[in-house]
Design a protein around this motif. Structure first.
Motif: not given
Length: 259
Positions: A1-4, A46-53, A79-83
């Motif tokens: 899952m990609k989260i912004v 967002a980080l918690r969702i990434k850790e779970a999924h 987070p992994d990156a930024a815009v």
């Protein structure tokens, strides 16, 4: 899952804030600027969702060059990156124009989920999530105090004055969160060092296909005509209870339209 995750740099709410005298916009150059407090809860969620999924978390910011400081702070949380959307013509943009810019930037990310704070401490409009969702043509789940992800579906407890509502939607979606949803983590020394090497891409209005006249003061749908300092606090009214204190109190509350 990609989260912004949408992150805004704002003047510290714990310090005195002011508007510029030349154009009535928020004074940022000399202010102590920080990440909007509510956005830190959005980052944590967002980080918690990434850790779970699994997946990727990308921070998205629209702001001047100095907003890079808040971008690095956000990245140090995990987070992994930024815009970073940065362009001189953006100065003076209203909420409507801001939503247009952010929506265009989000489109280029192919995100499954967009998370933001319920409000910013400088504007406090609470409309950005709705506007962006409308522009993207996806669901807006706002004011979440709890968020659960299962496959392509999400369930949120939406905080209200009376309690909460349970709202369901399918991804992609835009979710705004309150500070009751979690407790943001503190950046570790390792995270701070790692943030210096994480990729931060910059986008201009030209990159997004937006004309300068559509944003800034020229494209604004609202304008601050004047402003002034908040008046000093006045002394309170003392009610002496001589047997009719209750009646006097109710009379005062009625005069102030509290009852």
């Amino acid at each position: 899952m990609k989260i912004v995750v949408l992150v805004k740099q704002v003047p510290d709410s714990g310090a005195e804030r002011s508007l510029r005298t030349d154009d009535n916009t928020v004074e940022r150059a000399s202010a102590n600027n920080v990440i909007n407090e509510m956005d830190e809860y959005a980052i944590e969620e967002a980080l918690r969702i990434k850790e779970a999924h699994g997946g990727e978390v990308v921070v998205l910011t629209m702001g001047p060059d100095q907003a890079t400081e808040s971008i690095r702070k956000a990245l140090s949380m995990g987070p992994d990156a930024a815009v970073h959307v940065v362009d001189p013509a953006l100065h003076g943009s209203c909420a409507v124009a801001t939503s247009k810019v952010l929506a265009k930037a989000i489109e280029g990310q192919n995100a499954d989920l967009v998370i933001c704070g319920a409000e910013s401490t400088d504007a406090r409009t609470q409309v950005m999530a709705h506007m962006i969702a409308e522009r993207l043509g996806v669901a807006a789940v706002t004011g979440a105090r709890k968020l659960t992800i299962e496959g392509t579906g999400l369930t949120a407890e939406r905080q209200t004055d009376e309690g909460y509502e349970v709202v369901t939607a399918s991804t992609p979606a835009v979710v705004s969160v309150w500070d009751t949803i979690n407790e943001p983590r503190y950046p570790s020394f390792k995270g701070i060092m790692a943030a210096k090497k994480k990729p931060v891409s910059t986008l201009s209005l030209a990159d997004l296909g937006i004309e300068a006249g559509e944003v800034g003061f020229d494209g604004a749908t609202s304008t601050v005509l004047d402003h002034g300092k908040r008046p000093p606090r006045q002394g309170g009214n003392a009610v002496t209870d001589d047997g009719e204190g209750g009646a006097k109190l109710v009379e005062y509350l009625a005069s102030e339209k509290f009852v």
